[in-house]
Design an enzyme around this catalytic site. Structure first.
Site, PDB file in Angstrom:
ATOM      1  N   CYS A   1     -10.003  12.862 -42.985  1.00 25.92           N
ATOM      2  CA  CYS A   1      -9.511  14.019 -41.556  1.00 25.92           C
ATOM      3  C   CYS A   1      -8.817  14.250 -41.871  1.00 25.92           C
ATOM      4  O   CYS A   1      -8.031  15.534 -41.319  1.00 25.92           O
ATOM      5  CB  CYS A   1     -10.293  12.935 -40.783  1.00 25.92           C
ATOM      6  SG  CYS A   1      -9.097  11.916 -40.079  1.00 25.92           S
TER       7      CYS A   1
ATOM      8  N   CYS B   1       0.330  -0.938   0.365  1.00 24.98           N
ATOM      9  CA  CYS B   1       0.256   0.083   0.225  1.00 24.98           C
ATOM     10  C   CYS B   1       0.376   1.549  -0.041  1.00 24.98           C
ATOM     11  O   CYS B   1       1.470   1.051   0.931  1.00 24.98           O
ATOM     12  CB  CYS B   1      -0.777  -0.005   1.535  1.00 24.98           C
ATOM     13  SG  CYS B   1      -2.221   1.100   1.384  1.00 24.98           S
TER      14      CYS B   1
END
Length: 419
Positions: free
Chosen positions: A347, A139
């Protein structure tokens, strides 16, 4: 609906399917875990239990997200620590869950500050009825440097605490590793040599997701301040897969519980192919709820059917042998892009990306609004295919480089972005 057997054995424990809650806010109490079992999760890793001596005092707010354009968040920052409920309440929840769901797997995640803590916690969760133990060495936001990822970067400490847990319990033990390290293998080897039965990876990555430009601090803001903390979600999947591959390289056939950005059945299959036997999920549940397991199980069964596989274990680690060092890759040929001009919407994304970010190999006709590729300049990087919004660029001609001989083993190398 296709039905396949998703059950799998991991460290001698039978899971009806590989999908588990990871030790986190999604498995924080009896009510949450009960709902997860009823929804169809194969197992839960109960949120990390610490010793009585460690007082959990959380901040508020404690989460932040990373967005990209119009997508749902791709990354998630979490400042939460271990289970905030009293030790006795957590143990009672584990006991009650095992009494009501005796055939479902319950893994107790624990975290201590010293050998005595680890041994005692291992004994207590065993007495409460847990099937397995996961040691949280990872952790990244603990307020004590004797806990969490500071432990997981130290092979000697990892080994010492594994041995302590083994003194307190004979249950199968999974050591949860931190990604906040250059090479995970030495710590994983130390855990296995000390008696661990498997590795789980990865926990969250130390992060700052966003800076508030007006208040000039990181997010989330707690009384004007913030801190570095754990990052999870889809964005960490590439990092997780990298560590799992390196673990399987460094410790062949290592049993692994895979964690990190699992959101869809495709993600699940990728982790399994990279060597994970079971899978743990948090951020996707926080985003979409426990129900996602239904789609993940259904998709994985369809994938097994397509692959002609009857047992999930037959898929574990199949990709490992095909992920090799960079110096061993075949560099004798290149693949030119092929443009489907009927599907092209004009595009110009491919032209802009190639000119500004690659090798200026694409020309764009402003009259017809169609691209063409100059093979003299093209290096076959396929950036154009990756930026095309309608996937109208695919794989074209394969050519050997000058002076090279050989033949690509795949006549048409597969790239999912070309579909």
């Amino acid at each position: 609906m296709i039905k396949k057997d998703l059950s799998i054995d991991f460290c001698g424990v039978h899971f009806e399917n590989p999908f588990c809650l990871s030790s986190s806010p999604v498995g924080n109490c009896y009510e949450m875990c009960k709902k997860a079992y009823e929804t169809g999760w194969g197992g839960i890793v109960f949120k990390t239990i610490g010793p009585k001596s460690f007082v959990v005092d959380e901040v508020s707010p404690r989460f932040d997200i990373l967005n990209k354009e119009s997508t749902d968040f791709v990354g998630f920052k979490n400042m939460e620590q271990i289970a905030e409920h009293p030790l006795e309440e957590n143990l009672a929840d584990i006991k009650r869950l095992k009494e009501e769901f005796p055939d479902q797997v319950l893994i107790a995640s624990i975290m201590g500050t010293n050998e005595q803590d680890w041994e005692e916690l291992a004994r207590l969760v065993t007495e409460a009825g847990a099937d397995m133990i996961e040691t949280n060495f990872s952790c990244p936001q603990m307020t004590s440097h004797a806990m969490g990822s500071d432990v997981g970067t130290n092979p000697e400490l990892c080994a010492k605490y594994v041995r302590a847990c083994k003194r307190g319990s004979s249950l199968p033990l999974i050591a949860k590793m931190t990604p906040n390290i250059t090479d995970m293998v030495p710590c994983a080897k130390a855990c296995m040599e000390a008696g661990a039965d498997a590795i789980s990876a990865i926990n969250t990555i130390k992060s700052i997701t966003d800076i508030d430009l007006e208040r000039k601090t990181a997010m989330p803001i707690i009384n004007g301040k913030s801190s570095i903390s754990g990052y999870s979600g889809k964005a960490v999947k590439p990092v997780a897969l990298r560590f799992i591959q390196q673990l399987r390289d460094g410790i062949p056939d290592l049993p692994i519980s895979g964690i990190g950005g699992i959101e869809t059945w495709e993600d699940a299959a990728e982790f399994i192919l990279c060597g994970a036997t079971t899978l743990q999920v948090t951020t996707a549940i926080m985003q979409y709820g426990y129900r996602i397991v239904e789609d993940m199980k259904n998709g994985l069964m369809h994938y097994m059917e397509e692959q002609g596989v009857d047992h999930l274990s037959d898929l574990v680690g199949l990709a490992n042998k095909n992920i090799i060092p960079a110096e061993a890759l075949d560099r004798d040929y290149k693949v030119y892009p092929e443009f489907n001009l009927d599907a092209c919407i004009g595009c110009g994304r491919c032209y802009v990306s190639c000119f500004d970010g690659a090798h200026q190999a694409i020309s764009f006709d402003s009259e017809t609004r169609k691209p063409t590729c100059d093979h003299e300049k093209c290096v076959g990087c396929h950036l154009c295919a990756l930026v095309c919004p309608v996937h109208s660029i695919g794989m074209g001609k394969i050519v050997l480089k000058e002076g090279r001989s050989g033949q690509p083993s795949d006549k048409h190398p597969f790239n999912k972005h070309w579909l």
